[in-house]
Design an enzyme around this catalytic site. Structure first.
Site, PDB file in Angstrom:
ATOM      1  N   LEU A  29     -25.088  20.758 -72.844  1.00 23.51           N
ATOM      2  CA  LEU A  29     -26.550  20.225 -72.700  1.00 23.51           C
ATOM      3  C   LEU A  29     -27.171  21.091 -73.350  1.00 23.51           C
ATOM      4  CD1 LEU A  29     -26.728  19.370 -68.795  1.00 23.51           C
ATOM      5  CD2 LEU A  29     -26.331  17.700 -70.710  1.00 23.51           C
ATOM      6  N   ASP A  72     -20.584  22.795 -69.293  1.00 24.69           N
ATOM      7  CA  ASP A  72     -21.703  24.015 -69.216  1.00 24.69           C
ATOM      8  C   ASP A  72     -21.287  25.075 -67.951  1.00 24.69           C
ATOM      9  OD1 ASP A  72     -24.128  22.874 -70.683  1.00 24.69           O
ATOM     10  OD2 ASP A  72     -23.313  21.096 -69.292  1.00 24.69           O
ATOM     11  N   GLU A  77     -24.589  31.344 -63.408  1.00 23.15           N
ATOM     12  CA  GLU A  77     -25.733  31.737 -62.732  1.00 23.15           C
ATOM     13  C   GLU A  77     -26.717  30.594 -62.031  1.00 23.15           C
ATOM     14  OE1 GLU A  77     -29.550  34.259 -63.879  1.00 23.15           O
ATOM     15  OE2 GLU A  77     -29.316  32.706 -65.063  1.00 23.15           O
ATOM     16  N   ASP A  78     -26.512  29.425 -62.597  1.00 21.89           N
ATOM     17  CA  ASP A  78     -27.365  28.259 -62.202  1.00 21.89           C
ATOM     18  C   ASP A  78     -26.883  27.604 -60.539  1.00 21.89           C
ATOM     19  OD1 ASP A  78     -29.129  28.106 -64.340  1.00 21.89           O
ATOM     20  OD2 ASP A  78     -27.610  27.061 -65.526  1.00 21.89           O
ATOM     21  N   ARG A  97     -23.537  18.312 -63.720  1.00 21.22           N
ATOM     22  CA  ARG A  97     -23.248  19.808 -63.652  1.00 21.22           C
ATOM     23  C   ARG A  97     -23.004  20.031 -62.079  1.00 21.22           C
ATOM     24  NH1 ARG A  97     -26.538  24.563 -66.055  1.00 21.22           N
ATOM     25  NH2 ARG A  97     -24.540  25.567 -65.412  1.00 21.22           N
ATOM     26  N   ARG A 144     -35.571  21.287 -64.398  1.00 24.07           N
ATOM     27  CA  ARG A 144     -34.251  21.296 -63.546  1.00 24.07           C
ATOM     28  C   ARG A 144     -34.254  21.839 -62.065  1.00 24.07           C
ATOM     29  NH1 ARG A 144     -30.064  21.870 -67.525  1.00 24.07           N
ATOM     30  NH2 ARG A 144     -30.700  20.072 -68.880  1.00 24.07           N
ATOM     31  N   HIS A 172     -35.626  26.751 -68.587  1.00 21.17           N
ATOM     32  CA  HIS A 172     -35.674  27.611 -67.405  1.00 21.17           C
ATOM     33  C   HIS A 172     -36.728  28.673 -67.100  1.00 21.17           C
ATOM     34  CE1 HIS A 172     -31.192  26.720 -66.528  1.00 21.17           C
ATOM     35  NE2 HIS A 172     -31.809  25.842 -65.564  1.00 21.17           N
ATOM     36  N   VAL A 267     -27.057  26.394 -76.966  1.00 15.72           N
ATOM     37  CA  VAL A 267     -27.294  25.356 -75.982  1.00 15.72           C
ATOM     38  C   VAL A 267     -27.988  26.301 -74.756  1.00 15.72           C
ATOM     39  CG1 VAL A 267     -25.224  24.149 -76.745  1.00 15.72           C
ATOM     40  CG2 VAL A 267     -24.774  26.158 -75.071  1.00 15.72           C
ATOM     41  N   CYS A 273     -27.071  34.019 -67.522  1.00 13.07           N
ATOM     42  CA  CYS A 273     -26.670  32.883 -67.212  1.00 13.07           C
ATOM     43  C   CYS A 273     -25.149  32.943 -67.155  1.00 13.07           C
ATOM     44  CB  CYS A 273     -26.804  31.751 -68.474  1.00 13.07           C
ATOM     45  SG  CYS A 273     -28.310  31.501 -68.750  1.00 13.07           S
TER      46      CYS A 273
END
Length: 284
Positions: A29, A72, A77-78, A97, A144, A172, A267, A273
């Site tokens: 993404l 992704d 980290e997300d 995701r 997000r 972010h 990206v 991340c």
């Protein structure tokens, strides 16, 4: 006001990372077109990042396998917010995701962390929107991450204040800031970044020092405090952001490690991340 609990920022024994899948270059993404991703180069950069954590800094690195159906997934980290012995599994804002959660959750359970899941279907939270300063959390409200996600984070980590910061121009909150040391916030110099910093300063009853760098994305760096090495900072390379690197070079107490991130940057990937950093008090 009660004195906040303060945690040793940057203390770290383990890191979870995830290999880049073949689907990454075509399907990851992105919020805007930033050029074609060179997959081989992306992998080289990621491998170097992992080697720095493992070989240079001596962390125990748990490397999860790539999965082509989740392009992704290298941005681990997300998927979780880890503090001390607790790991909150997030509910990523991009529905594509959500499948990334499985392997990360399993790895965190194997590290014997207290794993908390975000089950509320109205909540979204990406770890890239969560800035932990060592004494409190700032959570970016972005495309997000929403208010409900921030509330669940606050319920999970009750010892710490949680403040929200609107993020509009970027993916972010950590697309333009991060911690560069105890009490030190690295921040980009754009109007959006400076405005967000101002909001954070107004919401906190603590005074942070700031390190302003010319390039917003270069303000995303990885600060670690490793017993044998002291203050360590992974930051972008002079080839990528020469002016920002000059600012980092003023940090005389830090061991500075330049790490390239050109391909993942295309990206919206930044240095923080690519790993989930964990501090285990006891050996497993």
């Amino acid at each position: 006001m009660a004195e906040h609990k303060v945690t040793g920022l940057g203390r770290c024994t383990h890191a979870i990372v995830r290999t880049i899948p073949d689907s990454f270059s075509q399907q990851a993404l992105k919020i805007k077109e930033q050029g074609e991703v060179d997959l081989a180069k992306a992998r080289r950069e990621h491998e170097l990042y992992v080697r720095v954590l493992k070989d240079k800094l001596g962390l125990q690195v748990v490397e999860l396998q790539a999965d082509n159906s989740i392009p992704d997934a290298s941005f681990v980290e997300d998927i979780a917010v880890v503090l001390e012995e607790t790991a909150l599994i997030t509910r990523p804002g991009a529905t594509t995701r959500r499948k990334e959660v499985e392997a990360v959750k399993k790895a965190l359970q194997e590290l014997q962390l207290n794993v908390v899941e975000m089950t509320d279907e109205n909540a979204t939270l990406d770890g890239g929107d969560v800035l932990f300063t060592g004494r409190e959390f700032f959570v970016g409200l972005s495309k997000r991450t929403n208010q409900r996600g921030a509330e669940i984070l606050a319920d999970t980590f009750k010892d710490y204040a949680v403040s929200t910061v609107p993020v509009s121009d970027y993916l972010h909150l950590k697309s333009f800031c991060s911690m560069a040391g105890p009490n030190l916030i690295a921040i980009g110099s754009s109007e959006a970044a400076q405005k967000a910093l101002k909001t954070m300063q107004q919401m906190s009853d603590h005074r942070y020092d700031k390190l302003t760098v010319p390039d917003d994305i270069a303000a995303n760096c990885v600060y670690l405090n490793i017993p044998s090495k002291g203050h360590v900072l992974l930051h972008r390379t002079p080839e990528e952001f020469p002016e920002s690197v000059k600012v980092f070079e003023k940090l005389k107490d830090h061991m500075l490690i330049p790490v390239a991130n050109t391909e993942l940057g295309k990206v919206d990937g930044a240095l923080t991340c690519c790993s989930l950093l964990i501090n285990k008090k006891t050996d497993l």
